[in-house]
Design a protein around this motif. Structure first.
Motif, PDB file in Angstrom:
ATOM      1  N   LYS A  95       4.853  11.759  13.344  1.00 32.57           N
ATOM      2  CA  LYS A  95       3.919  11.122  12.423  1.00 32.57           C
ATOM      3  C   LYS A  95       3.750   9.642  12.766  1.00 32.57           C
ATOM      4  CE  LYS A  95       4.831  14.330   8.646  1.00 32.57           C
ATOM      5  NZ  LYS A  95       4.784  14.509   7.178  1.00 32.57           N
ATOM      6  N   LYS A  96       2.627   9.117  12.361  1.00 31.38           N
ATOM      7  CA  LYS A  96       2.329   7.702  12.563  1.00 31.38           C
ATOM      8  C   LYS A  96       2.251   7.028  11.196  1.00 31.38           C
ATOM      9  CE  LYS A  96      -0.945   4.667  15.000  1.00 31.38           C
ATOM     10  NZ  LYS A  96      -2.203   4.632  15.797  1.00 31.38           N
ATOM     11  N   VAL A  97       3.126   6.046  11.003  1.00 25.92           N
ATOM     12  CA  VAL A  97       3.167   5.319   9.738  1.00 25.92           C
ATOM     13  C   VAL A  97       2.498   3.966   9.961  1.00 25.92           C
ATOM     14  CG1 VAL A  97       4.625   4.435   7.877  1.00 25.92           C
ATOM     15  CG2 VAL A  97       5.322   6.495   9.137  1.00 25.92           C
ATOM     16  N   GLU A  98       1.356   3.776   9.359  1.00 25.51           N
ATOM     17  CA  GLU A  98       0.586   2.560   9.547  1.00 25.51           C
ATOM     18  C   GLU A  98       0.835   1.576   8.405  1.00 25.51           C
ATOM     19  OE1 GLU A  98      -3.192   4.508   9.674  1.00 25.51           O
ATOM     20  OE2 GLU A  98      -3.210   4.600  11.870  1.00 25.51           O
ATOM     21  N   GLY A  99       0.606   0.289   8.695  1.00 20.38           N
ATOM     22  CA  GLY A  99       0.766  -0.734   7.680  1.00 20.38           C
ATOM     23  C   GLY A  99       2.181  -1.223   7.506  1.00 20.38           C
ATOM     24  N   VAL A 100       3.054  -0.898   8.456  1.00 25.15           N
ATOM     25  CA  VAL A 100       4.468  -1.248   8.332  1.00 25.15           C
ATOM     26  C   VAL A 100       4.710  -2.733   8.589  1.00 25.15           C
ATOM     27  CG1 VAL A 100       6.749  -0.917   9.340  1.00 25.15           C
ATOM     28  CG2 VAL A 100       5.299   1.049   8.877  1.00 25.15           C
ATOM     29  N   ALA A 101       4.137  -3.247   9.666  1.00 27.18           N
ATOM     30  CA  ALA A 101       4.536  -4.571  10.145  1.00 27.18           C
ATOM     31  C   ALA A 101       4.056  -5.725   9.275  1.00 27.18           C
ATOM     32  CB  ALA A 101       4.028  -4.770  11.571  1.00 27.18           C
ATOM     33  N   TYR A 102       2.896  -5.593   8.708  1.00 27.22           N
ATOM     34  CA  TYR A 102       2.278  -6.750   8.060  1.00 27.22           C
ATOM     35  C   TYR A 102       2.307  -6.682   6.539  1.00 27.22           C
ATOM     36  CZ  TYR A 102       0.629  -6.716  12.845  1.00 27.22           C
ATOM     37  OH  TYR A 102       0.570  -6.647  14.213  1.00 27.22           O
ATOM     38  N   GLY A 103       3.137  -5.790   6.033  1.00 30.16           N
ATOM     39  CA  GLY A 103       3.271  -5.700   4.592  1.00 30.16           C
ATOM     40  C   GLY A 103       2.040  -5.134   3.904  1.00 30.16           C
ATOM     41  N   GLY A 104       1.227  -4.426   4.647  1.00 32.63           N
ATOM     42  CA  GLY A 104       0.013  -3.847   4.080  1.00 32.63           C
ATOM     43  C   GLY A 104       0.294  -2.519   3.398  1.00 32.63           C
ATOM     44  N   GLU A 105      -0.775  -1.846   3.033  1.00 33.11           N
ATOM     45  CA  GLU A 105      -0.642  -0.545   2.381  1.00 33.11           C
ATOM     46  C   GLU A 105      -0.179   0.492   3.398  1.00 33.11           C
ATOM     47  OE1 GLU A 105      -3.380   2.663  -0.129  1.00 33.11           O
ATOM     48  OE2 GLU A 105      -4.142   0.657   0.373  1.00 33.11           O
ATOM     49  N   ILE A 106       0.831   1.257   3.038  1.00 35.76           N
ATOM     50  CA  ILE A 106       1.396   2.257   3.937  1.00 35.76           C
ATOM     51  C   ILE A 106       0.512   3.498   3.955  1.00 35.76           C
ATOM     52  CG2 ILE A 106       3.362   3.772   4.367  1.00 35.76           C
ATOM     53  CD1 ILE A 106       3.969   0.881   4.962  1.00 35.76           C
ATOM     54  N   ALA A 107       0.228   3.973   5.164  1.00 37.94           N
ATOM     55  CA  ALA A 107      -0.519   5.213   5.339  1.00 37.94           C
ATOM     56  C   ALA A 107       0.194   6.058   6.394  1.00 37.94           C
ATOM     57  CB  ALA A 107      -1.954   4.923   5.773  1.00 37.94           C
TER      58      ALA A 107
END
Length: 373
Positions: A95-107
């Motif tokens: 799976k690809k977890v987006e929004g991790v690095a910049y404190g954004g919304e996790i998707a």
């Protein structure tokens, strides 16, 4: 009537010692018929290397990232350009977890289903996603695509393809934790106490797989050094990590990178800032040390486990930060943590993987700072 009473009394005297001896006879019989054989484990040291900073009770400050969306996030690979993390999960997905690095919304997005149990994951020089699947072998995955690159070496199939890292030239280094036991029976490899692990290299230009080292005690995660002149692999059974030289005068040789770890190492990651991060599935407990020291205890545990469920003996898991020279810097652990598989530092956070949790752990390293060396 007197004669009958005498027989009853005499029979009772005979029966009592038989009842007392019966458990011993049963135990001996089970021991003899049990085919599982254990061996003394050489070089296992119950001592613990000194860690200058120990941050206990971190569990209370762990955030839960992507909770309910990642089941058993065993390994994590970071794509700095996209600020995303690739995760391998117990339900067979990468799976690809987006929004991790910049404190954004996790998707969370499903990338590819392997049909097995993906463990180690790493990115190639062109952002290719490579995976060690415990049942399938070394894989290359993309959107809903799975390509098997290697499922054996030197005529021996992988039983537990585990950890990997990819060099800048595309060469893949990976481990087969055991050529004898699969993931479902991986504890039998540790209980047996014999070295069934291998370190391997896959050449993408030729499609060939080469065995670099044999006879490893549950070869687990591995990570390349920043200059890629050596790699470090974990031997879980011996609670140590070993350096294997890839280049230079020492090419092909090994040396201890760090031993006497405070727990059982799983995955290892380099953070690009001078530190390796080693996941500790469980800390060293008195019972765990006794189990590894005495082969007879391990065989007894295997026999007993066939009749009753053994109590959970894993605790004090966590992540250990280590310098490039193998110096333990800081230990992030907690009595409540177990089955921790690894950690990866992204920005100010430490992201933690687990074998059985439904989320990724996140710890604020500004609150729990580790010194750089």
């Amino acid at each position: 009537m007197a004669v009958v009473e005498g027989v009853k009394k005499g029979g009772g005297k005979l029966l009592a010692p038989l009842i007392a001896v019966a458990p011993v006879v049963i135990v001996v019989a089970l021991w003899i018929v049990e085919p599982f054989d254990t061996s003394p484990i050489p070089d296992y040291d119950p001592e613990i290397r000194h860690v200058r900073e120990q941050n206990l009770r971190v569990a209370r400050d762990l955030e839960r990232v992507a909770e309910g969306l990642v089941m058993g996030p065993e390994d994590l690979a970071y794509d700095a350009q996209e600020g995303a993390v690739y995760v391998t999960t117990a339900d067979g997905w990468v799976k690809k977890v987006e929004g991790v690095a910049y404190g954004g919304e996790i998707a969370v997005r499903n990338l590819s289903f392997t049909g097995g149990r993906p463990l180690g994951v790493a990115l190639g020089p062109s952002k290719e996603v490579f995976v060690c699947d415990a049942y399938k072998g070394l894989l290359k995955v993309a959107d809903n695509k799975v390509e098997v690159l290697s499922d054996g070496a030197e005529g021996v199939k992988f039983k537990l393809a585990d950890g990997l890292d990819v060099a800048s030239d595309g060469t893949i280094y990976f481990t087969d934790a055991s050529y004898k036991y699969d993931l479902d029976h991986h504890m039998l490899d540790i209980f047996e106490g014999r070295p069934h692990g291998r370190l391997l290299r896959f050449e993408p230009s030729t499609g060939e797989t080469h065995v670099l080292l044999k006879g490893l005690y549950f070869a687990n995660g591995l990570a390349l050094s920043p200059n890629q002149d050596f790699l470090v692999y974990c031997e879980s059974t011996l609670a140590r990590c070993v350096k294997y030289w890839i280049e230079g005068d020492k090419k092909g040789s090994t040396e201890i990178f760090i031993d006497k770890l405070p727990g059982v190492p799983d995955n290892i990651r380099y953070d690009g800032e001078g530190r390796f991060w080693i996941g500790l599935a469980t800390g060293k407990t008195a019972f765990f040390n006794i189990m590894l020291k005495y082969a007879v205890v391990r065989k007894a545990m295997v026999i007993v486990s066939k009749f009753i469920m053994l109590p959970e003996f894993q605790m004090n898991g966590g992540v250990l930060a280590v310098s490039l020279t193998g110096e333990a810097i800081a230990l992030y652990s907690d009595p409540e943590l177990s089955k921790v598989t690894g950690g990866i530092k992204i920005g100010k956070y430490l992201y933690i993987g687990y074998l059985d949790k439904s989320y990724i752990g996140r710890l604020d390293l500004k609150k729990y700072a580790a010194s750089a060396h």
